[in-house]
Each structure stands twice: as C-alpha cells, then as structure tokens.
Design an enzyme around this catalytic site. Structure first.
Site, PDB file in Angstrom:
ATOM      1  N   LYS A 199       3.192   5.412   4.675  1.00 13.22           N
ATOM      2  CA  LYS A 199       2.860   4.185   4.521  1.00 13.22           C
ATOM      3  C   LYS A 199       2.132   3.664   5.857  1.00 13.22           C
ATOM      4  CE  LYS A 199       5.090   3.266   0.282  1.00 13.22           C
ATOM      5  NZ  LYS A 199       6.303   2.096  -0.051  1.00 13.22           N
ATOM      6  N   PRO A 253       0.959  -1.616   0.241  1.00 21.34           N
ATOM      7  CA  PRO A 253      -0.132   0.521   0.069  1.00 21.34           C
ATOM      8  C   PRO A 253       0.921   1.529   0.120  1.00 21.34           C
ATOM      9  CG  PRO A 253      -1.546  -1.760   1.512  1.00 21.34           C
ATOM     10  CD  PRO A 253       0.887  -1.628   0.411  1.00 21.34           C
ATOM     11  N   GLU A 254       0.132   2.577  -0.623  1.00 20.82           N
ATOM     12  CA  GLU A 254       1.386   3.403  -0.685  1.00 20.82           C
ATOM     13  C   GLU A 254       0.136   4.463  -0.153  1.00 20.82           C
ATOM     14  OE1 GLU A 254       3.255   4.429  -4.561  1.00 20.82           O
ATOM     15  OE2 GLU A 254       2.977   1.300  -4.759  1.00 20.82           O
ATOM     16  N   ARG A 284      13.778  -3.133  -8.705  1.00 26.94           N
ATOM     17  CA  ARG A 284      12.098  -3.434  -8.478  1.00 26.94           C
ATOM     18  C   ARG A 284      12.204  -3.504 -10.125  1.00 26.94           C
ATOM     19  NH1 ARG A 284      10.849   0.099  -4.181  1.00 26.94           N
ATOM     20  NH2 ARG A 284      12.463   0.501  -2.935  1.00 26.94           N
ATOM     21  N   ARG A 328       2.241  -9.978   7.157  1.00 28.05           N
ATOM     22  CA  ARG A 328       3.585 -10.841   7.028  1.00 28.05           C
ATOM     23  C   ARG A 328       4.280 -10.290   7.321  1.00 28.05           C
ATOM     24  NH1 ARG A 328       1.218 -12.371   0.818  1.00 28.05           N
ATOM     25  NH2 ARG A 328      -0.801 -14.277   2.097  1.00 28.05           N
TER      26      ARG A 328
END
Length: 274
Positions: A58, A2-3, A262, A113
């Site tokens: 975040k 999530p950003e 990335r 996680r």
C-alpha cells in the site's frame, strides 16, 4: 484506504510525470508527517532527481538519484494530487501536509491524516519493507506458495487476506471482492476452506485486482483535473459497500456484517462457508 490497485494506478500516473525530474521545492506544514526535521528534509530533497517510482503493498517509493528513498503511505484518509502548473486548476479542498515542487511549476500535494512520507536510506527502506508479504502478482507467488502463506493461520479468510504480512496490498474492499469472485464467504474459517477453493481464491485475486486497476481503483480521488479514470471501479464492485442491495448475480440481498471491527460484505446465496 488505498489498496493495491489504487497505489499501482497512482504509480503509473506519477511515473509518467515525475520520473527523471528534479525536485525544486518542498513545503512541510506538519512535522509528524515526516521522520526528520523539516529543514533537513527539505535540504535532502531539493535538487535531487526522482529516478523512478515503485509500488510496494500500500506504499509508493520514490527512488532518488542519491540512492535514498521517499516512502509514502497514505493510510486512512490520505490523498495525493498533482497539478501541472502552479495555480493551474484547483488546490485540494483539504489540508495538505507536504507539497513537493518540480520544474515548470508542477506541484505534488500530499494530504496525510494518519499516513506519512519518510526519507530513508536503502538499508532503512529494505528493513521497512521486510515485514510485508509478497506482491499479488509476484511471479514467485505460485498457487502452492499462495496456499502456504495461509497455512497454520487461524481465524477468518478476510482477516488473513488483509494481513499485510501474508499478501501485500489487499485491504477491506478487495478482500470482499476476491471472496465473492471465488464463491466463498470472507467470514469462512481458514481451517474449513477446501483445496479447490484455494485455487479459485488465487485466480480471483489476480482477476479482481487487475480489473480494479483497469478501472482506476475504487477510491474517487483523481490525481489531476484531467484524470477521469481514478475511482471507476467503485461502480463495478459486486459486494463491497453494497449492504442490503441486490446481488448483481442472483438478486439476493447483500449481507453486511462486522468482523473484528471491520465491515464485511457478501452474498449469502453465491458464497459458501468453505
């Protein structure tokens, strides 16, 4: 992961549901997800009222009525799910590490996680957040201040955009989308970027993040059964995760490369090196 848009979207929805509500129960199934012993964590939280929910980078911060903060960072693979009544609707179809209960049987399921939910004092929370750069919509982040955040840095545009100490909340997806909106490649070297490009990047950052927020972000993790908004931006991404597909502006195939481990996506026609 999530950003900024995803976490602001969750903040808005959670604030409507739990602000002013007391915590009635806490269940922890994995000690490493929290920062204090399970019994202490539960004793500190049960009976406390969530005054309001804040968003920083975040992370989500739940402000409690005793001045302490719950700091939630979902990180990669994390999730959050809210059920209006116990047993009403389906539980998350994955392991939940922390469950927080509210009056009338409402339950907030948190799957972690690699992430965490830590109970911090004000001083500890301030120290934790001090390493973050400014928020994208901070009024103090003017165009000149924005450009200053990148001065003296080396490497590529994307590497700098996703660095949380530069600007908080931007990650892989929105770095690529912002670069596309500004017409510059995310692989562009910072030292080569022209002055007018920085102005386009500044405006692109605001436009892309605001658009993404209006569509509920790109991650398809609805908060509730009735949530039909979350994840809507996934259908509006211009380049992210669209490697090999035609550019929605010019038709050229979107390029997918790897940059510092990335994935990076861009249009070779619409986006330039500077």
């Amino acid at each position: 992961m999530p950003e900024w848009p995803e976490m602001e979207h969750y903040r808005n929805m959670l604030a409507e549901r739990i602000s002013g509500q007391p915590i009635t129960n806490v269940l922890v199934t994995r000690q490493k997800s929290i920062n204090v012993p399970v019994d202490e964590f539960r004793q500190e939280l049960v009976g406390r009222v969530v005054w309001f929910v804040e968003h920083r980078g975040k992370m989500l911060l739940f402000h409690l009525d005793n001045g302490k903060r719950l700091v939630l960072h979902l990180m990669l693979g994390g999730m959050i799910r809210y059920e209006s009544k116990a047993g009403d609707g389906e539980r998350p179809d994955r392991t939940v590490q922390v469950t927080i209960g509210f009056p009338q049987g409402e339950l907030c399921f948190i799957g972690l996680r690699l992430g965490y939910i830590h109970l911090l004092t004000v001083k500890e929370a301030v120290a934790r957040l001090a390493e973050l750069g400014p928020e994208p919509f901070d009024k103090r982040l003017t165009l000149e201040k924005f450009k200053e955040r990148f001065k003296g840095r080396r490497g590529s545009l994307k590497t700098a955009l996703v660095e949380q100490r530069v600007i908080a909340g931007i990650g892989n997806c929105y770095a690529d989308e912002i670069a596309f909106e500004a017409g510059v490649r995310p692989t562009a070297k910072l030292s080569a970027i022209e002055p007018e490009t920085w102005e386009r990047l500044y405006r692109a950052m605001h436009k892309v993040l605001q658009d993404a927020l209006s569509y509920g972000g790109y991650m398809e993790m609805p908060l509730t059964n009735e949530d039909t908004v979350t994840g809507g931006y996934n259908d509006h991404c211009m380049v992210y995760d669209r490697g090999g597909q035609p550019c929605l502006k010019c038709g050229e195939a979107i390029v997918q490369e790897e940059l510092n481990s990335r994935k990076v996506f861009y249009c070779p026609s619409c986006q330039k090196d500077r």
